[in-house]
Design an enzyme around this catalytic site. Structure first.
Site, PDB file in Angstrom:
ATOM      1  CG  HIS A 168       2.515  -6.405  -4.439  1.00 50.34           C
ATOM      2  ND1 HIS A 168       1.565  -5.969  -3.538  1.00 50.34           N
ATOM      3  CD2 HIS A 168       3.323  -5.351  -4.676  1.00 50.34           C
ATOM      4  CE1 HIS A 168       1.790  -4.699  -3.246  1.00 50.34           C
ATOM      5  NE2 HIS A 168       2.845  -4.299  -3.921  1.00 50.34           N
TER       6      HIS A 168
ATOM      7  NE  ARG B 260       8.170   5.186   1.323  1.00 54.10           N
ATOM      8  CZ  ARG B 260       7.431   6.292   1.430  1.00 54.10           C
ATOM      9  NH1 ARG B 260       7.876   7.318   2.109  1.00 54.10           N
ATOM     10  NH2 ARG B 260       6.256   6.354   0.839  1.00 54.10           N
TER      11      ARG B 260
ATOM     12  CB  CYS C 281       5.207  -3.827  -1.328  1.00 58.67           C
ATOM     13  SG  CYS C 281       5.766  -2.604  -2.494  1.00 58.67           S
TER      14      CYS C 281
ATOM     15  CB  ILE D 125       3.117  -1.961  -7.275  1.00 58.77           C
ATOM     16  CG1 ILE D 125       2.539  -3.141  -8.069  1.00 58.77           C
ATOM     17  CG2 ILE D 125       2.269  -0.704  -7.482  1.00 58.77           C
ATOM     18  CD1 ILE D 125       1.156  -3.574  -7.622  1.00 58.77           C
TER      19      ILE D 125
ATOM     20  CD  GLU E  76      -0.034  -9.019  -2.451  1.00 62.85           C
ATOM     21  OE1 GLU E  76       1.045  -9.645  -2.344  1.00 62.85           O
ATOM     22  OE2 GLU E  76      -0.094  -7.783  -2.553  1.00 62.85           O
TER      23      GLU E  76
ATOM     24  N   GLY F   2       0.880  -1.172   0.000  1.00 63.44           N
ATOM     25  CA  GLY F   2       0.000   0.000   0.000  1.00 63.44           C
ATOM     26  C   GLY F   2       0.910   1.212   0.000  1.00 63.44           C
ATOM     27  CD  GLU F   3       2.647   5.767  -0.489  1.00 60.25           C
ATOM     28  OE1 GLU F   3       2.470   5.196  -1.577  1.00 60.25           O
ATOM     29  OE2 GLU F   3       3.743   6.243  -0.161  1.00 60.25           O
ATOM     30  CB  SER F   4       5.165   2.525   4.011  1.00 58.59           C
ATOM     31  OG  SER F   4       5.970   3.479   3.377  1.00 58.59           O
TER      32      SER F   4
HETATM   33  N1  GLN Z   1       5.807   2.980  -2.636  1.00 58.33           N
HETATM   34  C1  GLN Z   1       5.107   2.477  -1.502  1.00 58.33           C
HETATM   35  C2  GLN Z   1       5.704   3.032  -0.206  1.00 58.33           C
HETATM   36  O1  GLN Z   1       6.738   3.589  -0.238  1.00 58.33           O
HETATM   37  C3  GLN Z   1       5.113   0.963  -1.457  1.00 58.33           C
HETATM   38  C4  GLN Z   1       4.374   0.432  -2.647  1.00 58.33           C
HETATM   39  C5  GLN Z   1       3.649  -0.863  -2.426  1.00 58.33           C
HETATM   40  O2  GLN Z   1       3.419  -1.297  -1.312  1.00 58.33           O
HETATM   41  N2  GLN Z   1       3.220  -1.448  -3.506  1.00 58.33           N
HETATM   42  O3  GLN Z   1       5.155   2.889   0.830  1.00 58.33           O
END
Ligand code: GLN
Length: 205
Positions: free
Chosen positions: A173, A105, A78, A137, A175, A47-49
């Protein structure tokens, strides 16, 4: 039945629940601290950390999660890998700091949104070495590993998978593929961990 929580604050949590359920685990979404109590293990999805880190604070999950990841098996993918790390190469953000790794990241370049490419994987404690379909991703990679960390996956010489004790962190990923070998490995790891705990408890009894 093995009960696995999937942190469901943001990101690709449904896909992990689906993958684990397909393999026969009892996979449940986790949003509240109390929901961590009766789990055998946890998945922290992509996701977006920074967003997940902020939500962890809002939901008062940061400390309960720190305690959980210090003891019980966790798979971080990720953003999940980033959250497990002790530090990133960028600005400060809330992290769980359980793995002795430094991550970069968006390491493949911000413009590289996503791509799929084979990853060389060697799963710890097994003789399983294979190539896995890596879905990346806006992925991180690992720049530094401490002495207790085993590198388990590489992509073109970069570290994209790490293992430390009961923690598995992947930059890609699994999943989002149909390949269930990594989830299978994780479930086996969780079962072994639970058996070891039961054995230790009965020795202590
Ligand atoms: N770019 C996202 C981050 O820095 C990580 C991307 C992902 O989980 N697919 O949190």
């Amino acid at each position: 039945m093995t009960r696995i929580g999937v942190l469901a604050l943001q990101g690709a949590f449904r896909e992990h629940v689906h993958a684990l359920s397909e393999l026969g685990a009892d996979a449940v979404e986790v949003r509240l601290p109390a929901e961590l109590d009766d789990l055998d293990a946890l998945v922290i999805p992509g996701g977006e950390s920074t967003t997940v880190g902020k939500l962890m604070e809002i939901y008062r999950l940061t400390e309960p999660l720190r305690r959980f990841v210090a003891e019980r098996p966790v798979l971080g993918t990720c953003a999940g890998l980033i959250l497990l790390a002790r530090r990133t190469t960028g600005d400060e953000q809330p992290l769980l700091g359980a793995m002795d790794v430094v991550v970069r990241r968006n390491a493949f370049g911000r413009q590289v949104h996503s791509f799929e490419s084979p990853v060389e994987l060697s799963l710890p404690g097994t003789d399983m070495e294979f190539s896995f379909p890596g879905v990346f991703i806006r992925a991180p990679w690992v720049e530094e590993v401490g002495p207790d960390v085993e590198v388990v996956a590489t992509w073109e010489g970069h570290i994209v998978g790490v293992f430390q004790g009961h923690l598995l962190g992947l930059a890609f990923h699994p999943e989002l593929t149909e390949d269930r070998r990594i989830h299978r490995f994780f479930l086996d790891m969780v079962e072994k961990e639970s058996e070891a705990k039961l054995a230790a408890a009965s020795v202590g009894a």
